[in-house]
Design an enzyme around this catalytic site. Sequence first.
Site: not given
Length: 457
Positions: A111, A156, A284, A286, A291, A318, A323, A326
């Site tokens: 712990n 704006t 294109k 992009n 994005e 604990y 766990q 993480k």
Amino acid sequence: MSKKAWGGRFSETPEEWVDAFNASIHFDQTLIDYDVEGSIAHATMLAEQGIITEEDSQAIIEGLKGIQKDYHDGKMSWDVSLEDIHLNIEHELIQRIGEAGGRLHTGRSRNDQIATDMHLYTKTEVQAIMEMVRKLQHTIVNIADQHVETIMPGYTHLQRAQPISFAHHILTYYWMLQRDYSRFEDSLARIDMSPLGAAALSGTTYPIDRHRTQELLDFGSLYENSLDAVSDRDYIVETLHNISLTMVHLSRFAEEIIFWSSEEAKFVTLSDAFSTGSSIMPQKKNPDMAELIRGKVGRTTGHLMSMLVTLKGLPLAYNKDMQEDKEGLFDAVRTIKGSLRIFEGMLSTMTVNVEHLQDEVTHDFSNATELADYLVSKDVPFRKAHEIVGQIVLSCTQQGIYLLDVPLEEYQQAHPAIESDIYDYLRPESCVKRRTSYGSTGQEAVRQQLEHIKANM
Ligand code: ARG
């Protein structure tokens, strides 16, 4: 399957699929360097306090270093039935050095061990993120330096509002990142704390020296309460928040870049190295990187929500729920580091289309406020001036012209106080230049802002 470290009181062991659900080794092996560092500090302190012999401590330290090296050389394999990085390392250590390996866990628990690993990991990563934020800020300042005089439409509601300096616009992101940086910096006080020695929850009967392990691990402070030490995950929530907010800032900037690089705006051109093509439409180009950064904020915000909900209602100390802290944090760290790196590359190779921007601000109504202010300078009350200019704009839109194209006679019909100096007054550069208030977009004020930034960087 290896014998469980906790197997003593059990007459039956879980089946493999139950072990697999319980285990964290597939993701907590990331922590190996921190786990070894924490164990070395603990073993060093145990010997110094006479709790284990100097000889055993040396054997433990050498054994741990060997395991760490083998792991990085790709020579270690882990056992899922041993659950996590702690028990896998301990098991391996005992295999390698025998009985001495079994003494490492004296006065310690998994712990406080996992808490130590996570504090060390978070500290290192937050410092790395801070450095990357700084680098991006430098790039922004460099671009701003070149574009104090570049004028762009300010918006704006995504409607053209008033002309502004391009430098002024992007320096806004410098300031956002500055607040992010200082939030990360401030959080270090709570991350940089040693929980080691709290043991399972109540401390230990062994004469350990928690201040010594704090010092060996270079932690700024230590938890004053052993229960708090093993229960606290606030610093993980805080880090996920700071990462998420920084990602929100990156995503706002990314959105602007996506718009600026569109055929409709053409304010900037992204380097080919940071753009992608279409599999069907040959023309294109992009802005995929921008994005993706805009999109990835969903993951980091999700991890923040997930952590808050995981902690809600958890009793001390604990609980295995922890766990779950993480994978989200590891992913959020990976995501922000990747995003900051890409952003910096994309920005430093982007071309600002200065002439096109100039053309754009000469063909819009973003100088309408200026015309009203001009009338105010001729003693017309602002509300009345607003009304007059509104009518002029309406007439322009009907004729398909802009304020700089209106003949003087028409201006004078609208209000006799308007004179021929109006044309110079309404030029976008003059509009920007007249903004001299502190922190405004006027070239002089922006230069002052830049000076202030550079002096404090
Ligand atoms: N794998 C665990 C985690 O990630 C380590 C701590 C386990 N402690 C325990 N008493 N089961 O949280």
